[in-house]
Design a protein around this motif. Structure first.
Motif, PDB file in Angstrom:
ATOM      1  N   VAL A 138      -8.107  -8.792 -30.772  1.00 24.73           N
ATOM      2  CA  VAL A 138      -8.483  -9.159 -32.141  1.00 24.73           C
ATOM      3  C   VAL A 138      -7.530 -10.244 -32.648  1.00 24.73           C
ATOM      4  O   VAL A 138      -7.951 -11.240 -33.235  1.00 24.73           O
ATOM      5  N   TYR A 139      -6.234 -10.069 -32.360  1.00 24.18           N
ATOM      6  CA  TYR A 139      -5.246 -11.041 -32.850  1.00 24.18           C
ATOM      7  C   TYR A 139      -5.248 -12.312 -32.007  1.00 24.18           C
ATOM      8  O   TYR A 139      -5.059 -13.404 -32.528  1.00 24.18           O
ATOM      9  N   LEU A 140      -5.467 -12.149 -30.701  1.00 24.25           N
ATOM     10  CA  LEU A 140      -5.486 -13.332 -29.833  1.00 24.25           C
ATOM     11  C   LEU A 140      -6.679 -14.224 -30.162  1.00 24.25           C
ATOM     12  O   LEU A 140      -6.574 -15.447 -30.189  1.00 24.25           O
ATOM     13  N   LEU A 141      -7.819 -13.580 -30.435  1.00 21.51           N
ATOM     14  CA  LEU A 141      -9.023 -14.354 -30.744  1.00 21.51           C
ATOM     15  C   LEU A 141      -8.925 -15.040 -32.100  1.00 21.51           C
ATOM     16  O   LEU A 141      -9.608 -16.022 -32.350  1.00 21.51           O
ATOM     17  N   THR A 142      -8.077 -14.498 -32.974  1.00 18.66           N
ATOM     18  CA  THR A 142      -7.933 -15.135 -34.282  1.00 18.66           C
ATOM     19  C   THR A 142      -6.689 -16.027 -34.311  1.00 18.66           C
ATOM     20  O   THR A 142      -6.215 -16.426 -35.365  1.00 18.66           O
ATOM     21  N   GLY A 143      -6.152 -16.302 -33.121  1.00 19.50           N
ATOM     22  CA  GLY A 143      -5.080 -17.300 -33.005  1.00 19.50           C
ATOM     23  C   GLY A 143      -3.707 -16.853 -33.483  1.00 19.50           C
ATOM     24  O   GLY A 143      -2.827 -17.669 -33.730  1.00 19.50           O
ATOM     25  N   GLN A 144      -3.498 -15.529 -33.601  1.00 21.93           N
ATOM     26  CA  GLN A 144      -2.210 -15.042 -34.110  1.00 21.93           C
ATOM     27  C   GLN A 144      -1.210 -14.834 -32.967  1.00 21.93           C
ATOM     28  O   GLN A 144      -0.712 -13.736 -32.744  1.00 21.93           O
ATOM     29  N   PHE A 145      -0.903 -15.917 -32.269  1.00 21.99           N
ATOM     30  CA  PHE A 145      -0.042 -15.823 -31.082  1.00 21.99           C
ATOM     31  C   PHE A 145       1.401 -15.467 -31.443  1.00 21.99           C
ATOM     32  O   PHE A 145       2.139 -14.942 -30.623  1.00 21.99           O
ATOM     33  N   LEU A 184     -15.165 -12.561 -35.420  1.00 24.28           N
ATOM     34  CA  LEU A 184     -13.765 -12.941 -35.612  1.00 24.28           C
ATOM     35  C   LEU A 184     -13.563 -14.417 -35.301  1.00 24.28           C
ATOM     36  O   LEU A 184     -12.802 -15.103 -35.952  1.00 24.28           O
ATOM     37  N   ASN A 185     -14.209 -14.865 -34.227  1.00 21.46           N
ATOM     38  CA  ASN A 185     -14.008 -16.241 -33.796  1.00 21.46           C
ATOM     39  C   ASN A 185     -15.292 -16.763 -33.146  1.00 21.46           C
ATOM     40  O   ASN A 185     -15.508 -16.563 -31.961  1.00 21.46           O
ATOM     41  N   PRO A 186     -16.141 -17.418 -33.960  1.00 26.42           N
ATOM     42  CA  PRO A 186     -17.438 -17.872 -33.422  1.00 26.42           C
ATOM     43  C   PRO A 186     -17.273 -18.771 -32.201  1.00 26.42           C
ATOM     44  O   PRO A 186     -18.123 -18.762 -31.307  1.00 26.42           O
ATOM     45  N   ALA A 187     -16.159 -19.511 -32.126  1.00 26.06           N
ATOM     46  CA  ALA A 187     -15.949 -20.398 -30.975  1.00 26.06           C
ATOM     47  C   ALA A 187     -15.835 -19.600 -29.685  1.00 26.06           C
ATOM     48  O   ALA A 187     -16.177 -20.086 -28.604  1.00 26.06           O
ATOM     49  N   MET A 220     -22.093  -5.121 -28.060  1.00 21.21           N
ATOM     50  CA  MET A 220     -21.673  -4.837 -29.424  1.00 21.21           C
ATOM     51  C   MET A 220     -20.267  -5.354 -29.685  1.00 21.21           C
ATOM     52  O   MET A 220     -19.960  -5.879 -30.749  1.00 21.21           O
ATOM     53  N   ILE A 221     -19.408  -5.179 -28.675  1.00 24.39           N
ATOM     54  CA  ILE A 221     -18.037  -5.645 -28.815  1.00 24.39           C
ATOM     55  C   ILE A 221     -18.028  -7.158 -28.925  1.00 24.39           C
ATOM     56  O   ILE A 221     -17.315  -7.740 -29.736  1.00 24.39           O
ATOM     57  N   ARG A 222     -18.856  -7.781 -28.113  1.00 22.03           N
ATOM     58  CA  ARG A 222     -18.906  -9.246 -28.160  1.00 22.03           C
ATOM     59  C   ARG A 222     -19.382  -9.725 -29.514  1.00 22.03           C
ATOM     60  O   ARG A 222     -18.859 -10.697 -30.045  1.00 22.03           O
ATOM     61  N   ALA A 223     -20.344  -9.014 -30.070  1.00 17.58           N
ATOM     62  CA  ALA A 223     -20.837  -9.403 -31.389  1.00 17.58           C
ATOM     63  C   ALA A 223     -19.722  -9.253 -32.428  1.00 17.58           C
ATOM     64  O   ALA A 223     -19.543 -10.109 -33.294  1.00 17.58           O
ATOM     65  N   ALA A 224     -18.955  -8.172 -32.289  1.00 12.94           N
ATOM     66  CA  ALA A 224     -17.869  -7.940 -33.239  1.00 12.94           C
ATOM     67  C   ALA A 224     -16.795  -9.022 -33.095  1.00 12.94           C
ATOM     68  O   ALA A 224     -16.293  -9.553 -34.087  1.00 12.94           O
ATOM     69  N   LEU A 225     -16.464  -9.347 -31.855  1.00 10.22           N
ATOM     70  CA  LEU A 225     -15.439 -10.373 -31.624  1.00 10.22           C
ATOM     71  C   LEU A 225     -15.961 -11.745 -32.048  1.00 10.22           C
ATOM     72  O   LEU A 225     -15.201 -12.590 -32.510  1.00 10.22           O
ATOM     73  N   ALA A 226     -17.283 -11.935 -31.902  1.00  8.25           N
ATOM     74  CA  ALA A 226     -17.876 -13.214 -32.293  1.00  8.25           C
ATOM     75  C   ALA A 226     -17.696 -13.462 -33.779  1.00  8.25           C
ATOM     76  O   ALA A 226     -17.511 -14.589 -34.215  1.00  8.25           O
TER      77      ALA A 226
END
Lengths: 88, 317
Positions: free
Chosen positions: B86-93, B159-162, B151-157
């Motif tokens: 969740v944090y990696l996909l939203t760029g919170q490195f 978070l970060n449509p890219a 479903m997980i992919r939709a949820a992660l999508a």
């Protein structure tokens, strides 16, 4: 098999040879699906086939072609795309 | 051969994953990590098939009978990585302490405009690779089976449509054309090489003491497109620590080799060896919670009869 065009039998031969399939080219039904249920080809086969088509006919298949799903749907559809787009 | 993951389809994991994402976004990482414990306990107790698969794997990799604490640790690592995605996909490195080894292997080739296949696995986390791509402006795509946890992919999508445009679904005929086009632009295409998708291209390799089926399609792809294959492992070491390893597997997979089936076997076995090496390094990072060695039912080959070829006859060129 009377209704198979010369291009279709040529491309059938190319597919069988390129992918080293264990069937006769004449046994590929022109309207049967090439992928999944029909011949059982997969997406890497599709790539290998498209590389061979590009070499033989100078037609490069592209994923962003809106017709791409249709083109890959059968031997007949593939051949009509080749006939339309070939450069050699 | 085991296609078990497709039957199981991370069924039980869906609820777990969706819950974790919700908590991660609502409460932040520290609070979420505390809450993972009851969730993991619940999961270990009620998810029989996953627990049995985990126990079987742990016995092999640890070389002893795994106890309840091993199972908890294993599932906790899995839950932690889902949380961190969740944090990696939203760029919170900045939240993470990430060490990177072997990046020069990839950088040298990309610097010359050469596309690379990045061969990963379900050991650890693939999304942590995003930390490496940051700031380089390199196109990175990931080939994924679309059945895998939609479903997980939709949820992660959300978070970060890219992240969704970065995925190439493997099920379409044109999927590998997209791979070819990305590589031709000098991009990186990630493939996870430890799950069998099609029974047509597999090699049985020794893996943790018993033969397991591995897909060999990646090596055929690399030989067709004449690109290097770089191995990738993003291992979770606990806390906020990750260790990324890049390794060159093959500069070129030779198509002209007379023994094509032998070449497929050779490279697939090298991959399985390296995967085993990293499994021993980070044993609780293994996220194939299904009957990996096909021990529960030996006969498991769907659809083979309708194919124009027998599986063993078509190995990568």
């Amino acid at each position: 098999m009377a209704d198979v065009t010369p291009l279709e039998s040529e491309v059938a031969g190319l597919i069988v040879e390129t992918l080293d399939l264990k069937i006769e080219p004449a046994h590929i039904e022109p309207e049967a699906p090439l992928f999944g249920a029909g011949l059982g080809l997969d997406s890497i086969d599709a790539l290998e086939m498209s590389l061979a088509i590009s070499r033989a006919y100078g037609y490069r298949l592209r994923s962003d072609d809106p017709q791409i799903t249709e083109t890959f749907s059968s031997l007949r559809a593939l051949c009509s795309a080749i006939a339309r787009c070939r450069t050699k | 051969m085991s296609l078990g993951w497709r039957r199981q389809r991370e069924r039980g994991h869906r609820l777990l994953l969706a819950t974790i994402i919700r908590i991660a976004l609502g409460l932040g990482r520290s609070a979420a990590r505390v809450l993972l414990y009851p969730i993991v306990w619940y999961f270990v107790v009620f998810s029989g098939p996953s627990r049995r698969a985990a126990r079987r794997y742990l016995a092999r990799v640890l070389g002893r009978r795994p106890g309840p604490s091993d199972l908890i640790r294993h599932f906790y690592a899995f839950a932690s990585i889902i949380l961190d995605r969740v944090y990696l996909l939203t760029g919170q490195f900045h939240r993470f302490n990430i060490t990177i080894e072997g990046l020069e292997v990839l950088a040298a080739r990309l610097g010359e405009g050469q596309g690379c296949l990045l061969l990963g696995s379900h050991l650890g986390c693939f999304d942590v690779a995003r930390a490496c791509g940051r700031g380089y402006g390199i196109e990175v795509k990931l080939v994924m089976h679309e059945d895998n946890a939609p479903m997980i992919r939709a949820a992660l999508a959300r978070l970060n449509p890219a992240a969704v445009t970065d995925v190439i679904p493997s099920g379409t005929a044109e999927a590998m054309l997209r791979v070819q086009e990305c590589l031709a632009r000098g991009g990186v295409v990630g493939i996870l090489g430890d799950r069998v998708v099609s029974p047509a291209h597999i090699v049985e390799c020794p893996f943790l003491g018993r033969l397991a089926a591995f897909p060999s399609g990646t090596f055929r792809l690399a030989s067709l497109l004449e690109v290097p294959v770089v191995l990738f492992f993003g291992l979770y070491l606990g806390g906020n620590r990750y260790a990324i390893h890049f390794e060159l597997l093959a500069e070129r997979i030779d198509r002209a080799r007379p023994d094509r089936a032998g070449a497929a076997r050779y490279w697939t076995e090298r991959y399985a060896e390296r995967l085993e090496h990293y499994c021993r390094m980070a044993p609780y990072n293994w996220f194939n919670f299904y009957d990996y060695w096909g021990e529960e039912d030996a006969v498991n080959t769907p659809g083979g009869a309708t194919l124009a070829r027998r599986p063993a006859e078509r190995l990568p060129t």
